[in-house]
Scaffold this active site. Structure first.
Site: not given
Ligand code: PGA
Length: 253
Positions: A9, A11, A98, A100, A170, A176, A215
């Site tokens: 992803n 982003k 997601h 976010e 997740e 992150g 992560s």
């Molecule tokens: P990350 O993000 O691996 O940077 O923690 C995962 C995601 O948001 O899909």
């Protein structure tokens, strides 16, 4: 046997140069991996370029995923992109729900369910994200939260819809932050999700792929992917570094 799936992803990252380089590097670095399916999700803006490059390179990996969609086919929806438009570009998967998008763009469980259905109707495979916040985990309500997020989709689309979908667990506190859920913590939630689906349909429960995200790094991927109910990863930050992402894909092969 569920084939492992690793999705990058990206982003809101990337320039044309970076997209070109990453697609080329991932295609070259994952050539010959036969047991894992790999996809990357660039921004809407870069999907066309990524599709063109993938075609030129002619490699088996990576497939393309979108990060979002709007649940209408077309029309006066300024700034939005539909599932049929994405499918027309050769996109296979689309991420829905997601954290976010749930947090920053106030997407509700119901809105996520509508997007999930629109994705399938438009010819895409939705990757449904579920996950609890740190506060919810500390309160002991992780299972309740992820199950209610999943149930909102099952209520709208029916459990059979999970046959053409992927789930991604997740935990928000791991996204992150550099804090990966331990393999046991992740496996625990994955098992709960699968057992919950099995109450309605055991065949679908046995077949649906449940990815872990939060992560994921090359150093943690193998142990995570070794868990019985973890069928791959949804990778954010580490998917922007070709070498790291390729190594994660190799862990799933
Ligand atoms: P990350 O993000 O691996 O940077 O923690 C995962 C995601 O948001 O899909």
């Amino acid at each position: 046997m569920r084939q492992k799936l690793v999705v990058g992803n990206w982003k809101m990252h990337g320039s044309r140069t970076q997209v070109r380089q990453l697609i080329e590097d991932v295609a070259a670095g994952t050539a010959g991996l036969n047991d894992v399916e790999i996809a990357v999700a660039p921004t809407f803006l870069h999907l066309g370029l990524a599709a063109q490059l993938s075609q030129q390179v002619g490699a088996e990996h990576p497939k393309l995923a979108a990060q979002n969609l709007y649940p209408q086919e077309q029309g006066a929806f300024t700034g939005e992109v539909s599932a049929p438009m994405l499918a027309d570009y050769g996109v296979t998967y689309v991420i829905v729900g997601h954290s976010e998008r749930r947090e920053i763009f106030a997407e509700t469980d119901q809105a996520v369910a509508v997007k999930f259905q629109a994705a399938q109707e438009g010819g895409l495979l939705p990757i449904l994200c579920v996950g609890e916040s740190l506060q919810q985990r500390e309160q002991g309500s992780s299972e309740e939260v992820v199950l209610s997020q999943l149930d909102a989709v099952i209520a709208a689309a029916g459990v059979e819809a999970l046959q053409s979908a992927v789930i991604a667990y997740e935990p928000i506190w791991a996204i992150g932050t550099g804090k990966t859920a331990s393999p046991e913590q992740a496996q625990g939630i994955h098992r709960v999700l699968r057992e919950h689906i099995a109450k309605s349909n055991s065949t679908i429960a046995a077949g649906v792929r449940i990815l872990y995200g939060g992560s994921v790094k090359a150093s943690s991927a193998t142990e995570l992917f070794d868990q019985t109910d973890i069928d791959g990863g949804l990778v954010g930050g580490a998917s922007l570094k070709a070498e790291e992402f390729i190594s994660i894909c190799k862990s799933a092969d």
